[in-house]
Design an enzyme around this catalytic site. Structure first.
Site, PDB file in Angstrom:
ATOM      1  CE  LYS A  69      -3.510  -0.563  -0.547  1.00 15.71           C
ATOM      2  NZ  LYS A  69      -4.099  -0.912  -1.867  1.00 15.71           N
ATOM      3  CB  THR A  72       2.327  -1.348  -5.200  1.00 15.28           C
ATOM      4  OG1 THR A  72       2.841  -1.111  -3.886  1.00 15.28           O
ATOM      5  CG2 THR A  72       3.227  -2.338  -5.907  1.00 15.28           C
ATOM      6  CB  THR A  73      -2.331  -0.346  -7.602  1.00 17.63           C
ATOM      7  OG1 THR A  73      -2.484  -1.364  -6.600  1.00 17.63           O
ATOM      8  CG2 THR A  73      -3.294  -0.639  -8.743  1.00 17.63           C
ATOM      9  CG  HIS A 137       4.052  -6.549  -1.446  1.00 13.23           C
ATOM     10  ND1 HIS A 137       4.154  -5.230  -1.842  1.00 13.23           N
ATOM     11  CD2 HIS A 137       2.789  -6.950  -1.746  1.00 13.23           C
ATOM     12  CE1 HIS A 137       2.981  -4.851  -2.358  1.00 13.23           C
ATOM     13  NE2 HIS A 137       2.155  -5.862  -2.321  1.00 13.23           N
ATOM     14  NE  ARG A 159       0.374   6.811   0.062  1.00  4.49           N
ATOM     15  CZ  ARG A 159      -0.861   6.368  -0.154  1.00  4.49           C
ATOM     16  NH1 ARG A 159      -1.107   5.068  -0.140  1.00  4.49           N
ATOM     17  NH2 ARG A 159      -1.848   7.219  -0.382  1.00  4.49           N
ATOM     18  CB  SER A 167      -3.292   3.008   2.084  1.00  4.22           C
ATOM     19  OG  SER A 167      -3.681   2.387   0.878  1.00  4.22           O
ATOM     20  CE1 TYR A 225       0.627   7.117  -5.087  1.00  2.00           C
ATOM     21  CE2 TYR A 225       0.166   8.652  -3.302  1.00  2.00           C
ATOM     22  CZ  TYR A 225      -0.255   7.934  -4.410  1.00  2.00           C
ATOM     23  OH  TYR A 225      -1.563   8.054  -4.836  1.00  2.00           O
ATOM     24  N   GLY A 290      -5.884   7.475  -3.113  1.00  2.45           N
ATOM     25  CA  GLY A 290      -4.580   7.788  -3.697  1.00  2.45           C
ATOM     26  C   GLY A 290      -4.102   9.191  -3.394  1.00  2.45           C
TER      27      GLY A 290
END
Length: 325
Positions: A69, A72-73, A137, A159, A167, A225, A290
């Site tokens: 979290k 990554t996505t 991960h 992040r 998250s 991030y 996000g």
């Protein structure tokens, strides 16, 4: 936290050896096992150990690594898009007919090494198109040796730890059954601060990759991030150059940014529907807000100060600064 002593696995006694590992419940529910100082769900640990000894990296492989979290996505969409868009023939900038994101959840475009070996301890990976794109991960120390010694490039994303925790808490709750109900925030926060969460401790995970990226900047690109959100164009140019696919035209960069915007990804049919077959998690759960600073909607002043103090103590002397505002 004292690192655990790692037993040596063999096929006949592996179950007993796992039983001897330190074990705790994360978020008050999930049972995690400590291996070499990090915490894993048992199926992930077994698959990771198998992958470490059997996965053979190629020189042109690309691995996306992260704690959970941390954005990554977004990277799972950006990296394949950079590799794909820079290979597209000139076309209308709004032509998305060849966009792989239309037909694939980002997870499918960068498959997890752990999930691959969880499904099959002897997977056939040689048939994958080159360059192969993977994600994990896993802590740096747990990566297959061939990843570290080959020309395989690693992109690491991290992040603000407070946003990471919030998250992760929301994601975990969304994946829980109505019967179980949400995990209490206080219990989850306590586990996170202790480092007892999947692939945790968070700070140790980040520091491993940070130290390696300082020594091997040509091999590991360390991203934040917040920087990606603040200077998307600049960070994507750096990422594309690192991947060996620099943008030739600004229109190529514009296309990647548009295709990978959170709003577009959330509204693509492939991401609104369907389920991750291995994890049983809805595709839509990988997309939430996000935003930077979302932790302010969940954490108390006391929680903020405690996690900020842990971050300051853990990162002291490393040269790494994780934004805590």
């Amino acid at each position: 936290m004292e690192p655990s002593v790692s037993p040596t696995l063999n096929s006949s006694s592996s179950s007993n050896l796992f039983d001897e590992l330190p074990k705790e419940k994360s978020w008050g529910v999930t049972e995690l096992y400590q291996w070499e100082g990090f915490w894993y769900a048992l199926p992930h640990l077994k698959a990771a150990i198998t992958a470490r000894s059997q996965f053979e990296a190629s020189d042109d492989d690309i691995l996306l690594a992260s704690s959970m979290k941390t954005g990554t996505t977004w990277l799972k969409a950006l990296i394949p898009s950079i590799m794909h868009c820079n290979g597209e023939e000139d076309s209308d900038d709004d032509d998305d007919s060849n966009d792989p994101l239309l037909r694939n959840h980002p997870n499918a475009l960068m498959p997890s090494i752990v999930q691959i070996f969880q499904e099959n301890p002897n997977p056939y990976l040689s048939g994958m198109c080159s360059p192969r794109l993977f994600r994990a991960h896993l802590p740096y120390a747990m990566l297959p040796e061939s990843v570290k010694t080959s020309g395989c490039k690693i992109v690491y994303i991290t992040r603000n730890p407070k946003d990471t925790f919030v998250s992760l808490w929301h994601f975990s709750n969304a994946a829980r059954t109505p019967e179980k109900g949400p995990s209490p925030l206080n219990k989850a926060f306590e586990s996170f601060c202790k480092g007892v969460h999947p692939f945790g401790p968070f700070h140790d995970h980040v520091l491993e990759y940070w130290k390696e990226s300082v020594k091997k900047s040509e091999k590991i690109l360390f991203l934040k991030y917040e920087d990606l959100k603040r200077d998307t164009r600049g960070q994507l140019k750096k990422l594309a150059s690192f991947l060996g696919r620099p943008f030739v035209k600004e229109s190529e960069l514009d296309k990647v940014i548009r295709r990978c915007s959170l709003e577009r990804l959330k509204n693509l049919e492939v991401n609104k529907n369907g389920v991750d077959n291995l994890l049983g998690i809805a595709n839509s759960l990988y997309f939430r807000r996000g935003t930077v600073g979302d932790w302010k909607n969940s954490l108390s002043t006391e929680m903020k100060e405690r996690l900020d103090n842990i971050t300051k103590m853990k990162l002291e002397g490393s040269g790494l600064d994780l934004e805590t505002s």
